[in-house]
Design a protein around this motif. Structure first.
Motif, short mmCIF file in Angstrom:
data_model
loop_
_atom_site.label_atom_id
_atom_site.label_comp_id
_atom_site.label_asym_id
_atom_site.label_seq_id
_atom_site.Cartn_x
_atom_site.Cartn_y
_atom_site.Cartn_z
N VAL A 193 0.84 -1.21 0.00
CA VAL A 193 0.00 0.00 0.00
C VAL A 193 0.87 1.25 0.00
O VAL A 193 0.61 2.21 -0.73
CB VAL A 193 -0.95 0.01 1.22
CG1 VAL A 193 -1.72 1.32 1.27
CG2 VAL A 193 -1.91 -1.17 1.15
N GLY A 194 1.93 1.23 0.83
CA GLY A 194 2.83 2.38 0.88
C GLY A 194 3.52 2.63 -0.45
O GLY A 194 3.66 3.78 -0.88
N ALA A 195 3.95 1.55 -1.09
CA ALA A 195 4.61 1.68 -2.39
C ALA A 195 3.64 2.19 -3.44
O ALA A 195 3.98 3.02 -4.28
CB ALA A 195 5.18 0.33 -2.82
N LYS A 247 1.80 9.16 -6.24
CA LYS A 247 2.10 10.54 -5.90
C LYS A 247 3.16 11.14 -6.81
O LYS A 247 3.03 12.29 -7.27
CB LYS A 247 2.55 10.64 -4.44
CG LYS A 247 2.88 12.06 -3.99
CD LYS A 247 3.29 12.08 -2.53
CE LYS A 247 3.64 13.50 -2.08
NZ LYS A 247 4.04 13.53 -0.64
N TYR A 248 4.22 10.39 -7.07
CA TYR A 248 5.36 10.94 -7.80
C TYR A 248 5.40 10.59 -9.29
O TYR A 248 6.01 11.29 -10.08
CB TYR A 248 6.67 10.48 -7.15
CG TYR A 248 6.88 11.06 -5.77
CD1 TYR A 248 7.34 12.36 -5.61
CD2 TYR A 248 6.59 10.32 -4.63
CE1 TYR A 248 7.53 12.91 -4.34
CE2 TYR A 248 6.77 10.85 -3.35
CZ TYR A 248 7.23 12.15 -3.22
OH TYR A 248 7.42 12.69 -1.97
N ASP A 249 4.76 9.48 -9.68
CA ASP A 249 4.83 9.04 -11.07
C ASP A 249 3.47 8.90 -11.77
O ASP A 249 3.42 8.84 -13.00
CB ASP A 249 5.58 7.70 -11.17
CG ASP A 249 6.96 7.77 -10.60
OD1 ASP A 249 7.78 8.56 -11.11
OD2 ASP A 249 7.25 7.04 -9.64
N GLY A 250 2.42 8.80 -10.98
CA GLY A 250 1.11 8.61 -11.56
C GLY A 250 0.91 7.18 -12.05
O GLY A 250 1.74 6.30 -11.82
N VAL A 251 -0.19 6.95 -12.75
CA VAL A 251 -0.53 5.61 -13.24
C VAL A 251 0.55 5.07 -14.17
O VAL A 251 0.85 3.87 -14.17
CB VAL A 251 -1.89 5.64 -13.97
CG1 VAL A 251 -2.20 4.26 -14.56
CG2 VAL A 251 -3.00 6.06 -13.03
N ARG A 252 1.16 5.94 -14.96
CA ARG A 252 2.19 5.50 -15.90
C ARG A 252 3.38 4.88 -15.19
O ARG A 252 4.13 4.10 -15.79
CB ARG A 252 2.66 6.68 -16.75
CG ARG A 252 1.59 7.23 -17.70
CD ARG A 252 2.11 8.36 -18.53
NE ARG A 252 3.22 7.94 -19.39
CZ ARG A 252 3.89 8.75 -20.19
NH1 ARG A 252 3.57 10.05 -20.24
NH2 ARG A 252 4.86 8.28 -20.94
#
Length: 250
Positions: free
Chosen positions: A199-201, A207-212
């Motif tokens: 979950v944390g990952a 947050k930083y990369d989005g779905v991509r």
């Protein structure tokens, strides 16, 4: 992309950098695969009562799940060492150096920090992998036919194992890539540890990369799993035939 990554690694650190961590992989390859296939065959035989029931997807899925759990218990610590060796700018350059550093700075538990995540990722993947392989093998066998050996045994042609393994590997690589991205983030994070769970990952990547971000490494993973699964299954089935371990022969 894969080509750009190859180019940047070679130009910055040379060709040997591409093989950093391979010693750890080789060290675990034999015992992990012996446990992997041995566990699968045991549970497949046990759950089916020693009889062949065609495409019994439930038996194949459950047997594959047990096989993967046993396999990952051996491979996960090795994978952690491999990932640390492959990090850009890694201070430790050898397997023993990485092992000592982890034990001194993080303790033994660090080797299995990603084990729950690995199981969440690999158990569904490998269950689908085995089901796909067994399904494709039985579907393709009538198309390509059988081979009759000199002693009269009727066996499945190697091309069937090759194509079935390739199909299972490709599907598995595609489905499991997002989980592999999360597992890699957990294994390679620097101290202090910020991600201790799937979950944390997941939250960190979103947050930083989005779905991509979950598609990172997909091409490389597909290029790895498709031929490796094809070779692995073909070799395994050939050894079973050679050692006469396959009671059904086809």
């Amino acid at each position: 992309g894969v080509v750009k990554a190859f180019g940047s690694i070679i130009s910055a650190e040379g060709v040997p950098r591409l093989y950093r961590g391979v010693s750890a992989i080789v060290l675990a390859a034999l015992p992990s695969h012996a446990i992997y296939f041995g566990t699968y065959e045991f549970w497949k035989g046990y759950l089916s009562g020693g009889k062949k029931h065609g495409n019994n997807h439930g038996v194949h899925a459950v047997s594959g799940a047990f096989a993967q759990m046993a396999h990952d218990a051996v491979v996960t610590p090795v994978d952690v060492v491999k990932q640390r060796l492959q990090l850009y700018g890694a201070q430790q350059k050898t397997v023993t150096g990485v092992v000592r550093a982890i034990l001194q700075n993080e303790g033994f538990r660090a080797f299995y920090a990603s084990y729950p995540t690995t199981l969440v990722m690999n158990v569904p993947f490998i269950s689908a992998h085995f089901v796909t392989y067994e399904f494709l093998k039985e579907s393709l066998t009538p198309i390509f036919g059988y081979e009759i050996e000199p002693d009269g045994d009727i066996v499945t042609k190697p091309i069937v194992h090759l194509l079935s393994g390739a199909g299972a590997g490709a599907l598995g690589g595609l489905v499991s890539n997002p989980f592999d991205v999360m597992k890699t983030r957990i294994q390679t994070q620097a101290l202090p540890v910020k991600m201790r769970s799937l979950v944390g990952a997941f939250k960190h990547i979103m947050k930083y990369d989005g779905v991509r971000g979950f598609a990172q490494g997909l091409t490389a993973r597909m290029l790895y799993f498709t031929p490796s699964a094809a070779i692995c299954w073909t070799t395994y089935e050939a050894m079973k035939k050679l050692l006469r371990l396959d009671g059904q022969r086809h």
